[in-house]
Design a protein around this motif. Structure first.
Motif, PDB file in Angstrom:
ATOM      1  N   GLN A  33      -7.247   1.105  -0.337  1.00 51.41           N
ATOM      2  CA  GLN A  33      -7.533  -0.120   0.411  1.00 51.41           C
ATOM      3  C   GLN A  33      -8.657   0.113   1.419  1.00 51.41           C
ATOM      4  N   THR A  69       0.833  -1.206   0.000  1.00 57.57           N
ATOM      5  CA  THR A  69       0.000   0.000   0.000  1.00 57.57           C
ATOM      6  C   THR A  69       0.863   1.250   0.000  1.00 57.57           C
ATOM      7  N   ASP A  96      -6.044  -1.134  -5.003  1.00 57.30           N
ATOM      8  CA  ASP A  96      -5.435  -1.735  -3.821  1.00 57.30           C
ATOM      9  C   ASP A  96      -6.432  -2.694  -3.187  1.00 57.30           C
ATOM     10  N   GLU A  97      -6.126  -3.972  -3.235  1.00 57.94           N
ATOM     11  CA  GLU A  97      -7.015  -5.005  -2.676  1.00 57.94           C
ATOM     12  C   GLU A  97      -8.358  -4.971  -3.400  1.00 57.94           C
TER      13      GLU A  97
HETATM   14 MG   LIG Z   1      -2.164  -2.752   1.961  1.00 57.71          MG
END
Ligand SMILES: [Mg+2]
Ligand SMILES: Nc1ncnc2c1ncn2[C@@H]1O[C@H](COP(=O)(O)OP(=O)(O)OP(=O)(O)O)[C@@H](O)[C@H]1O
Lengths: 304, 244
Positions: free
Chosen positions: A83, A43, A154-155
């Protein structure tokens, strides 16, 4: 020319070194994955690419821009899914997509975006009333609301059920087919394997390997493994004499043969010549999961 | 773009049913409740010569300002930060400070709207005057908004969460109402308390607004302390504000 170039990136939070010399570059039109265990610095790395964080050292260039200095231009051309971030609870799905679209020079067609993400039946629902997976999909929609050249996700599919996850993968492939470059942070091997053209494996703030999914697997363990129950039984030596075979292990009725090259073909044709049937035949290949363990020395934490 | 964000914030605020309730309905209800009491049109020596209707209209305006500044603003902003809304916005071409500005503009407009309604309703139903020293009244109103909102921003700057913002806001809210003379009129307060109250953020706002409403020029010292609250708290808020 690469659209994202990260060179010798360093970032620390107090005493914690989050990113410790990360370099990679992403080509236009590519789906580039960043794979690593919790706390690896994934991240932090992409937040430096987005310009949300200032690197301590190193250079980040995105579309030829400096993410910190050229924010106005960068934010127009790079869509981001964080995220962790939510919308105001009382904001409705369609309102959010329209509002975020209005921030950009080239807004995407909001109704179509909502459709593609399977949110049409929730368009007038307030964000606070959505399920976790639906919130996640809204967040993907917002990342695409400005027709970006690059999407940093992110994710992507954390919190989605298996069906929604597959749908999202398909969507991401469609987005890429439109020419959008995608930088993807993920925990999921299956996701990385299915989507990514190339993957950077990051561990403790360092890049352990950058390769295609197949390349990562091959790099770790080129060996294949075949398991079967011969009938009638056969002498291990017949297998050992084959040049492709490295080892033969017997456990009960079952044999496990490892080797390289055209192992399967060599073994099956030898069995056929001797009129031996291979029952319960199983071919095991090294998975990305195995490769990951070999590269980082640990298994990734999978969140179902 | 800014207009769009402000409009969206307006929609969201209206959906937050308690906000319009406290900011408009409560002050108006107070005015109607007290205004229809017998004798509400007679100047009252215990209220500094104001009629009880005019007095309660000013109190309603003060409550509205205090709720917006000390309660609604810090809760909303700290909540946005906690949820990552400000951070998410920072990744778009819109800078998160726009959202902050949109909230301030919206709540200031809400305050002006409520005060205008109170003046109009009081005037039509209960014969309360349209503020006689109008420029001074506007100055008092705007400085009051600036002071209370700046304090709210400071709370939002240091509060780690929306809930904490609400909590700190409340801790400031009730003493301010008390010192401002909302529970007992300042004219009925002991001299010491009254002197302190007159220089508290809400107390100064209420006193100067009431003075101007009646046609008395407000005390410059009180206007000055309101400006000081606005500048000091506003400066501290910009120094301390965290976007994530
Ligand atoms: Mg992360
Ligand atoms: N804002 C912050 N302040 C202090 N430390 C932080 C901060 N953000 C991250 N860290 C630390 O930096 C390291 C890397 O964090 P980062 O969030 O980049 O990891 P990640 O690879 O994204 O992990 P995950 O898979 O859990 O999301 C961790 O040790 C984390 O505790």
């Amino acid at each position: 020319m690469p659209v994202i170039e990260v060179t010798n990136l360093h970032k620390r939070y107090g005493d914690t070194v989050a990113v410790d010399d990360v370099s990679f570059s992403v080509e236009r039109g590519e789906i580039f994955g960043i794979l690593g265990p919790n706390g690896a610095g994934k991240t932090t790395t992409v937040e430096c690419v987005e310009g949300l964080r200032a690197p301590d050292r190193g250079r980040v260039s995105v579309l030829g821009l400096d993410p910190r200095r050229d924010r106005a231009e960068l934010t127009q051309r790079v869509g981001v899914q964080l995220q962790e971030s939510e919308l105001p609870e009382k904001m409705k799905v369609a309102e959010a997509v329209a509002l975020y679209g209005s921030f950009y020079r080239r807004p995407a067609d909001g109704a179509r975006l909502i459709d593609e993400l399977g949110l049409a039946y929730k368009r007038d629902t307030r964000f606070g009333k959505l399920s976790g997976g639906q919130k996640q999909r809204v967040s993907i929609a917002l990342a695409l609301a400005g027709s970006p050249e690059i999407a940093v996700l992110d994710e992507l599919t954390t919190g989605l059920d298996p069906q929604a996850r597959r749908d999202t993968w398909q969507l991401i492939e469609q987005v890429r087919d439109r020419g959008v470059t995608i930088l993807l942070v993920t925990h999921f091997m299956e996701e990385a394997e299915r989507l990514c053209d190339r993957i950077a494996v990051i561990d403790s703030g360092r890049v352990v390997a950058i390769d295609t999914p197949a390349g990562l697997v091959a790099r770790v363990d080129p060996e294949q493994r075949i398991r079967f129950r011969p009938s009638p039984a056969l002498d291990d030596r017949m297998l050992r004499e084959l040049p492709e075979v490295h080892t033969v292990l017997r456990s009960g009725d079952h044999l496990t043969v490892t080797g390289t090259g055209a192992l399967l073909q060599a073994v099956t044709s030898m069995l056929a010549r001797n009129d031996i049937i291979a029952a319960d035949l199983r071919v095991e290949q090294t998975s990305l999961d195995d490769a990951f363990v070999a590269l980082t020395g640990r298994r990734i934490t999978q969140e179902a | 773009m800014f207009a769009r964000i402000t409009l969206m914030e307006l929609k969201l605020t209206l959906r937050e049913v308690v906000v319009p309730l406290f900011v408009l309905v409560l002050p108006l209800g107070l005015l109607l409740g007290f205004g229809f009491q017998p004798g509400s049109r007679h100047p009252d020596a215990h209220l500094g010569g104001q009629t009880s209707a005019a007095y309660i209209a000013a109190i309603g305006a003060g409550i509205c300002l205090a709720i917006l500044g000390l309660n609604v603003l810090p809760t909303a902003l700290a909540g946005y930060r906690e949820k990552g809304v400000l951070r998410r916005l920072a990744t778009t071409p819109v800078r998160p400070v726009y959202l902050l500005a949109a909230q301030i503009v919206l709540y200031a407009a809400a305050a002006l709207f409520t005060v205008a309604v109170l003046i109009a309703v009081g005037n039509v139903l209960f014969g309360t005057p349209v503020p006689k020293a109008l420029p001074a009244f506007l100055a008092a109103l705007l400085l009051g908004i600036a002071a209370l909102f700046a304090i709210g921003l400071l709370v939002a700057a240091v509060a780690p969460s929306g809930r904490a913002g609400q909590g700190i806001g409340m801790i400031l809210f009730f003493p301010n109402l008390f010192l401002g003379g909302v529970y007992i009129p300042r004219e009925a307060m002991p001299a010491v308390l009254r002197d302190i109250g007159d220089y508290s953020p809400l107390g100064a706002t209420l006193k100067t607004m009431r003075d101007a409403w009646m046609g008395t020029e407000p005390r410059v010292a009180q206007l000055a302390i309101m400006a000081a609250y606005a500048v000091v708290a506003g400066f501290a808020a910009t120094k301390l504000f965290r976007w994530e």
